[in-house]
Design an enzyme around this catalytic site. Structure first.
Site, PDB file in Angstrom:
ATOM      1  N   SER A 176       6.214   7.462  10.308  1.00  0.00           N
ATOM      2  CA  SER A 176       5.364   7.359  11.495  1.00  0.00           C
ATOM      3  C   SER A 176       5.987   6.348  12.443  1.00  0.00           C
ATOM      4  O   SER A 176       6.418   5.269  12.020  1.00  0.00           O
ATOM      5  CB  SER A 176       3.936   6.949  11.135  1.00  0.00           C
ATOM      6  OG  SER A 176       3.896   5.707  10.465  1.00  0.00           O
TER       7      SER A 176
ATOM      8  N   ALA B 280       6.806   3.209  10.024  1.00  0.00           N
ATOM      9  CA  ALA B 280       6.511   3.167   8.587  1.00  0.00           C
ATOM     10  C   ALA B 280       7.135   4.371   7.892  1.00  0.00           C
ATOM     11  O   ALA B 280       7.356   5.425   8.510  1.00  0.00           O
ATOM     12  CB  ALA B 280       4.998   3.152   8.360  1.00  0.00           C
TER      13      ALA B 280
ATOM     14  N   ARG C 276       1.411   9.777  -1.791  1.00  0.00           N
ATOM     15  CA  ARG C 276       2.697   9.279  -1.301  1.00  0.00           C
ATOM     16  C   ARG C 276       2.953   7.872  -1.830  1.00  0.00           C
ATOM     17  O   ARG C 276       2.052   7.165  -2.273  1.00  0.00           O
ATOM     18  CB  ARG C 276       2.712   9.252   0.230  1.00  0.00           C
ATOM     19  CG  ARG C 276       1.696   8.294   0.822  1.00  0.00           C
ATOM     20  CD  ARG C 276       2.012   7.860   2.236  1.00  0.00           C
ATOM     21  NE  ARG C 276       0.913   7.070   2.788  1.00  0.00           N
ATOM     22  CZ  ARG C 276       0.711   5.787   2.539  1.00  0.00           C
ATOM     23  NH1 ARG C 276       1.511   5.127   1.728  1.00  0.00           N
ATOM     24  NH2 ARG C 276      -0.317   5.146   3.093  1.00  0.00           N
TER      25      ARG C 276
ATOM     26  N   PHE D  78      -1.416   0.730   2.096  1.00  0.00           N
ATOM     27  CA  PHE D  78      -2.275   1.207   3.174  1.00  0.00           C
ATOM     28  C   PHE D  78      -1.487   1.305   4.479  1.00  0.00           C
ATOM     29  O   PHE D  78      -0.658   0.443   4.804  1.00  0.00           O
ATOM     30  CB  PHE D  78      -3.457   0.254   3.391  1.00  0.00           C
ATOM     31  CG  PHE D  78      -4.605   0.472   2.456  1.00  0.00           C
ATOM     32  CD1 PHE D  78      -5.491   1.526   2.638  1.00  0.00           C
ATOM     33  CD2 PHE D  78      -4.801  -0.378   1.385  1.00  0.00           C
ATOM     34  CE1 PHE D  78      -6.547   1.728   1.772  1.00  0.00           C
ATOM     35  CE2 PHE D  78      -5.862  -0.181   0.506  1.00  0.00           C
ATOM     36  CZ  PHE D  78      -6.737   0.873   0.703  1.00  0.00           C
ATOM     37  N   THR D  79      -1.780   2.346   5.224  1.00  0.00           N
ATOM     38  CA  THR D  79      -1.237   2.456   6.563  1.00  0.00           C
ATOM     39  C   THR D  79      -2.273   3.104   7.467  1.00  0.00           C
ATOM     40  O   THR D  79      -3.282   3.638   7.008  1.00  0.00           O
ATOM     41  CB  THR D  79       0.080   3.244   6.590  1.00  0.00           C
ATOM     42  OG1 THR D  79       0.726   3.060   7.856  1.00  0.00           O
ATOM     43  CG2 THR D  79      -0.149   4.722   6.360  1.00  0.00           C
TER      44      THR D  79
ATOM     45  N   CYS E  97       0.762  -1.947   4.769  1.00  0.00           N
ATOM     46  CA  CYS E  97       1.795  -1.961   3.728  1.00  0.00           C
ATOM     47  C   CYS E  97       1.751  -3.225   2.887  1.00  0.00           C
ATOM     48  O   CYS E  97       2.755  -3.606   2.269  1.00  0.00           O
ATOM     49  CB  CYS E  97       3.184  -1.773   4.341  1.00  0.00           C
ATOM     50  SG  CYS E  97       3.360  -0.197   5.203  1.00  0.00           S
TER      51      CYS E  97
ATOM     52  N   GLY F 287       3.897   3.823  -1.413  1.00  0.00           N
ATOM     53  CA  GLY F 287       3.482   2.798  -0.464  1.00  0.00           C
ATOM     54  C   GLY F 287       2.039   2.392  -0.610  1.00  0.00           C
ATOM     55  O   GLY F 287       1.341   2.760  -1.564  1.00  0.00           O
TER      56      GLY F 287
END
Length: 238
Positions: free
Chosen positions: A178, A163, A88, A92-93, A194, A90
């Site tokens: 999310s 996010a 995906r 880190f989440t 992020c 972006g």
């Protein structure tokens, strides 16, 4: 905001036809790798005209995910939770209990073939859902996600409450959004969410909104219908 009509540029995102989006909600925690595998298969089937579009709501056990732009230095505690490298967009989440994840598998061939417009639709979807609870949220230039401004006596700050991270293949979207309903916010401490160090994270409960997950789901459903069109209940895949 909810009473305002969609702008002409966003009207193309909304479909009202005989192929409504399937809306599935999983109970319990869903394994991340299994969820990714399902999305891969479903996206291929949608692209081939063999399956309907789907929005899949779920919770994951505690974990970190790294998008295609993730920087290794932003993983502050690699041993804290499992880390999943994913395709995906972006950086880190965190995903975990108390956070509503919605995987959005929509056929953008039929919704304007405009990724920027699609992401704006996701932002408005979240903003509209949060408005249900009296939470004023918005986007910020140069920052991904949805943000709230918090103020007190002599202080103010901006925290992320939701996010967004998507991927598009053959003009079919997957991954998604999310929304922090009631996660353990300390769990975000193992990453730079992020890639943004100067701002924090928050949740509905942290803001004093004692919403249940079911109430959050209902708000998401109503807001989705306005932006993207009708959805019908379906059995969760996992």
């Amino acid at each position: 905001m909810l009473a305002e009509p969609l702008s002409p540029s966003l009207q193309k995102l909304r479909l009202d036809n005989d192929r409504p989006v399937e809306w599935a909600v999983s109970k319990g925690y869903v394994d991340y790798a299994a969820a990714e595998a399902f999305m891969e298969a479903r996206v291929a089937a949608i692209a081939a005209g063999e399956a309907n579009e789907m929005v899949w709501l779920l919770e994951h056990p505690p974990l970190y995910t790294a998008g295609v732009s993730a920087k290794d230095d932003d993983l502050l505690d690699a041993g804290r939770f499992p880390v999943h490298r994913t395709g995906r967009g972006g950086q880190f989440t965190y995903h975990g209990p108390g956070q509503r994840v919605a995987y959005v598998m929509l056929d953008l061939n039929r919704r304007g073939k405009d990724v920027r417009c699609f992401v704006r639709g996701l932002e408005l979807w979240l903003i509209g859902a949060l408005d249900t609870f009296g939470v004023k949220a918005d986007i910020r230039p140069g920052r991904v996600g949805v943000w709230v401004e918090r103020k007190g006596a002599g202080w103010s700050r901006e925290d992320k409450i939701a996010a967004i991270g998507v991927k598009v293949r053959k003009w079919v979207s997957f991954h998604g959004i999310s929304l922090n309903v009631e996660p353990d916010l300390d769990h975000f401490g193992g990453i730079v969410p992020c890639g943004i160090q100067e701002h924090g994270v928050t949740s509905l409960v942290d803001l004093g909104v004692l919403a249940t997950m079911d109430e959050a789901d209902e708000a998401l459903r109503r807001s989705f219908d306005r932006i993207f069109g009708a959805a019908v209940e379906a059995s969760p895949p996992l």
